[in-house]
Scaffold this motif. Structure first.
Motif, PDB file in Angstrom:
ATOM      1  N   ASP A  87       8.065  65.196   4.656  1.00 53.23           N
ATOM      2  CA  ASP A  87       9.362  65.170   3.974  1.00 53.23           C
ATOM      3  C   ASP A  87       9.267  64.809   2.509  1.00 53.23           C
ATOM      4  O   ASP A  87      10.169  65.125   1.743  1.00 53.23           O
ATOM      5  CB  ASP A  87      10.312  64.200   4.680  1.00 53.23           C
ATOM      6  N   SER A 119       9.788  67.759   0.504  1.00 56.05           N
ATOM      7  CA  SER A 119      11.024  68.541   0.654  1.00 56.05           C
ATOM      8  C   SER A 119      12.021  68.261  -0.449  1.00 56.05           C
ATOM      9  O   SER A 119      13.023  68.936  -0.578  1.00 56.05           O
ATOM     10  CB  SER A 119      11.678  68.241   2.013  1.00 56.05           C
ATOM     11  N   ARG A 120      11.770  67.245  -1.259  1.00 61.37           N
ATOM     12  CA  ARG A 120      12.711  66.854  -2.291  1.00 61.37           C
ATOM     13  C   ARG A 120      12.483  67.621  -3.585  1.00 61.37           C
ATOM     14  O   ARG A 120      11.521  67.385  -4.299  1.00 61.37           O
ATOM     15  CB  ARG A 120      12.600  65.345  -2.555  1.00 61.37           C
ATOM     16  N   ASN A 158       6.813  65.362  10.628  1.00 58.19           N
ATOM     17  CA  ASN A 158       7.437  64.055  10.413  1.00 58.19           C
ATOM     18  C   ASN A 158       6.459  62.981   9.956  1.00 58.19           C
ATOM     19  O   ASN A 158       6.873  61.905   9.531  1.00 58.19           O
ATOM     20  CB  ASN A 158       8.139  63.588  11.696  1.00 58.19           C
ATOM     21  N   ASP A 204      18.117  59.274  -3.402  1.00 63.60           N
ATOM     22  CA  ASP A 204      16.753  58.784  -3.240  1.00 63.60           C
ATOM     23  C   ASP A 204      16.455  57.625  -4.183  1.00 63.60           C
ATOM     24  O   ASP A 204      15.710  56.712  -3.839  1.00 63.60           O
ATOM     25  CB  ASP A 204      15.754  59.915  -3.523  1.00 63.60           C
ATOM     26  N   PRO A 230      13.589  67.393  12.198  1.00 65.91           N
ATOM     27  CA  PRO A 230      13.946  66.308  11.275  1.00 65.91           C
ATOM     28  C   PRO A 230      14.680  65.191  11.987  1.00 65.91           C
ATOM     29  O   PRO A 230      15.355  65.418  12.996  1.00 65.91           O
ATOM     30  CB  PRO A 230      14.845  67.004  10.239  1.00 65.91           C
ATOM     31  N   GLU A 274      20.216  64.548   6.444  1.00 62.92           N
ATOM     32  CA  GLU A 274      19.739  64.660   5.064  1.00 62.92           C
ATOM     33  C   GLU A 274      18.375  65.335   5.013  1.00 62.92           C
ATOM     34  O   GLU A 274      18.110  66.179   4.147  1.00 62.92           O
ATOM     35  CB  GLU A 274      19.665  63.273   4.409  1.00 62.92           C
ATOM     36  N   SER A 275      17.510  64.964   5.951  1.00 64.86           N
ATOM     37  CA  SER A 275      16.181  65.569   5.997  1.00 64.86           C
ATOM     38  C   SER A 275      16.282  67.062   6.275  1.00 64.86           C
ATOM     39  O   SER A 275      15.581  67.873   5.648  1.00 64.86           O
ATOM     40  CB  SER A 275      15.329  64.887   7.074  1.00 64.86           C
ATOM     41  N   TYR A 276      17.157  67.457   7.215  1.00 62.36           N
ATOM     42  CA  TYR A 276      17.324  68.877   7.523  1.00 62.36           C
ATOM     43  C   TYR A 276      17.833  69.635   6.295  1.00 62.36           C
ATOM     44  O   TYR A 276      17.343  70.718   5.964  1.00 62.36           O
ATOM     45  CB  TYR A 276      18.296  69.072   8.683  1.00 62.36           C
ATOM     46  N   ASN A 328      10.464  74.021  10.960  1.00 64.35           N
ATOM     47  CA  ASN A 328      10.433  72.627  11.407  1.00 64.35           C
ATOM     48  C   ASN A 328       9.534  72.522  12.635  1.00 64.35           C
ATOM     49  O   ASN A 328       9.987  72.696  13.760  1.00 64.35           O
ATOM     50  CB  ASN A 328      11.850  72.148  11.734  1.00 64.35           C
ATOM     51  N   HIS A 372      17.543  68.938   3.097  1.00 66.21           N
ATOM     52  CA  HIS A 372      16.541  69.066   2.028  1.00 66.21           C
ATOM     53  C   HIS A 372      15.409  70.005   2.422  1.00 66.21           C
ATOM     54  O   HIS A 372      14.899  70.737   1.572  1.00 66.21           O
ATOM     55  CB  HIS A 372      16.004  67.691   1.641  1.00 66.21           C
ATOM     56  N   ARG A 373      15.021  69.994   3.685  1.00 66.88           N
ATOM     57  CA  ARG A 373      14.009  70.961   4.122  1.00 66.88           C
ATOM     58  C   ARG A 373      14.549  72.383   3.997  1.00 66.88           C
ATOM     59  O   ARG A 373      13.880  73.278   3.475  1.00 66.88           O
ATOM     60  CB  ARG A 373      13.616  70.687   5.572  1.00 66.88           C
TER      61      ARG A 373
END
Length: 436
Positions: free
Chosen positions: A290, A293-294, A240, A149, A310, A314-316, A306, A318-319
C-alpha cells in the motif's frame, strides 16, 4: 480554461484541452488566496488543481514562497517533475527536498538556486527548518498533498507549529482523495477559515470497472500467471504486507510473468526503475504494498489487481486510483472467495458496481461460462424423479390395462425342474460281476 498564456502553452504541449472538475471548481478560490480543502478521487488532476493557480500568483524572487508537503519521496519528486515546466514558463524555480537525497547538497542548492517553490517530505522539511535553512515566515502558501496521510497524530503538532509561524495572510491548501477528522475540521489545527471543494459525489467513475475473480488462495499464483496472457496486460498487483509480496514474488520468479517490485524496503532507484520498465513494456506488472498506492502516476495502466484484499475503503480507493487516470479506461480485479466478495462490497461501498468476472482461456468476461457438470446430489434427485415418473405411468396403465400391458405384467410360468438320471461312470472303477 482561465489559465494565463504561459500555462496554457504548456498544457497544449501536453495535449490537455480541458480542466477537470476539481481544477475548475478550486481555481478561483486558490487564485484569490483562500484556504481550501480539496477532495477529489485519485487520477483527477489534483496536482494541477493546486499547483497551477499557485504558480500563476507567485512572483519570481519570492524565495520559499510556496511549500508543498508530500507523504513519500517518490511523490515529492513526481510532483516536482509535473510542476517544473509550468514554473519555468513563469520564470520560477522548483526544488525537491527528500530524505533519500544528499542533505549537504540540498542545503547548497537552497542557497544557490533560491527556489520559489519547494516540494518536500515532512522529515526533511523540518530538518531544514531546525537548521534555519527554511523559514516559515517566508511562505505565502502551504500545501498538504494527500492531507489525510500527513495529518496524523505524530505530525499534526509539527505542521500546526509551522503554519503558526507563517504570515497571517498566507493560505493553507489541503488536498486528497479521502478526508479525515482533521480535514473535516481544519480550523481547529490551522486557525484559517477554509472553503470546502468536494467533488467526489459529482464524479461518476464509469471508466473504472470493479470486478471480482473467484479463486482460492492456493490457486492465486496460477490465476495471476494466466491473467498475464490477457491482451495489453499491464498491472499493479497489491499485497497487504512485504512478507506476502516476497513469498509470491519468489514463486512467480519461475513463471512467465515479468514483474518488478515496489515495496517498503526498496530504494528510490529500484522503485523508479520498476515504474519506468512497466511504462516501457519491459515488464508486465509491478508487485506493490500500500505504500506504493499513494499518488503514483503510471500512465495507461490497464489493471489493478488486489492479490490480497484491502483492509479499508481508503486503501481500496487509493489502489483503484492507479488505473483509469485522467478518464482513461481501467479495471480493478480483486481475488477471493464468495465470502470475500460480500465483504468487499460492503467495505468499498461498491454495490452493483462490483461484478464477478471469469477467466475463460486467456480472456476476461462478465458472462458466466457454460454450466458446470451437475453435482452428485443433483444427479440423484434427477434419478429419483425419473423413478417416480415411471411408477406413475405404470400405475396409470394398471387402471386401464391394454393387452400388451397385461402380457407385460403377467407372471411367467415357472419352469419345471427335470431331474436328470446320470449313469455312473464305470471307467476305472473296477469290475463288479461274478468271478469265473
Amino acid at each position: 480554461m482561465n489559465y494565463n498564456d504561459n500555462i496554457q502553452a504548456i498544457l497544449k504541449e501536453q495535449h490537455i484541452t480541458k480542466t477537470t472538475e476539481i481544477q475548475s471548481r478550486s481555481y478561483q478560490s486558490i487564485k484569490e488566496g483562500a484556504s481550501v480543502v480539496g477532495l477529489s478521487p485519485t487520477g483527477t488532476g489534483k496536482t494541477y488543481a493546486y499547483g497551477l493557480p499557485l504558480i500563476e500568483k507567485t512572483n519570481p524572487g519570492d524565495y520559499q514562497s510556496v511549500i508543498i508537503l508530500e507523504p513519500t519521496n517518490e511523490l515529492a519528486v513526481q510532483v516536482r517533475d509535473a510542476l517544473q515546466p509550468f514554473a519555468k514558463a513563469q520564470g520560477l524555480k522548483t526544488m525537491a527536498l527528500v530524505g533519500s537525497g544528499n542533505r549537504k547538497r540540498q542545503i547548497e542548492n537552497l542557497k544557490k538556486k533560491k527556489p520559489e517553490i519547494i516540494i518536500a517530505t515532512l522529515g526533511r522539511l523540518f530538518d531544514m527548518v531546525t537548521e534555519n535553512k527554511i523559514k516559515p515566515q517566508k511562505a505565502n502558501a502551504l500545501v498538504l498533498d494527500e492531507a489525510d496521510d500527513l495529518l496524523v497524530l505524530d505530525s499534526i503538532d509539527m505542521i500546526g507549529s509551522f503554519s503558526d509561524e507563517m504570515p497571517e495572510e498566507s493560505q493553507i491548501l489541503l488536498f486528497g482523495a479521502t478526508d479525515s477528522e482533521t480535514t473535516q475540521n481544519p480550523e481547529e489545527v490551522f486557525g484559517n477559515a477554509f472553503i470546502l471543494v468536494d467533488v467526489r459525489p459529482d464524479i461518476s467513475k464509469n471508466n473504472i470497472h470493479h470486478r471480482f475473480l473467484k479463486v482460492g488462495n492456493e490457486n492465486k499464483t496460477d490465476v495471476l500467471t494466466r491473467l498475464s496472457s490477457v491482451d495489453d496486460f499491464s498491472a499493479m498487483v497489491f499485497f497487504n504486507s512485504v512478507h506476502s509480496l516476497e513469498k509470491v514474488a519468489q514463486t512467480m520468479s519461475h513463471r512467465a510473468l515479468k514483474f518488478g517490485v515496489l515495496a517498503n524496503n526498496e530504494n528510490k532507484m529500484q522503485r523508479q526503475r520498476a515504474i519506468s520498465d512497466l511504462q516501457k513494456g519491459k515488464i508486465d506488472a509491478i508487485f506493490a504494498t500500500d505504500i506504493a498506492s499513494r499518488g503514483m502516476d503510471i500512465k495507461n495502466l490497464k489493471y489493478v489487481i488486489n492479490y490480497d484484499l484491502p483492509r479499508s475503503q481508503e486503501s481500496y480507493i487509493h489502489r483503484a486510483g492507479r488505473t483509469g487516470r485522467m478518464d482513461a479506461q481501467g479495471t480493478v480485479i480483486s481475488m477471493g472467495n464468495n465470502h470475500d466478495f460480500r465483504d468487499l462490497k460492503k467495505l468499498a461501498n461498491l454495490g452493483d458496481q462490483l461484478q464477478k468476472i471469469y477467466l475463460v482461456g486467456h480472456h476476461l468476461t462478465t458472462d458466466k461460462p457454460f454450466a458446470q457438470p451437475k453435482k452428485e446430489e443433483d444427479l440423484q434427485a434427477q434419478k429419483e424423479t425419473h423413478i417416480d415418473k415411471t411408477r406413475q405411468e405404470l400405475s396409470d396403465k394398471s387402471d386401464n390395462p391394454t393387452t400388451e400391458f397385461k402380457k407385460a405384467i403377467q407372471p411367467k410360468p415357472k419352469k419345471k425342474k427335470v431331474k436328470k438320471n446320470r449313469k455312473r461312470k464305470q471307467k476305472n472303477k473296477g469290475y463288479h460281476g461274478k468271478k469265473s
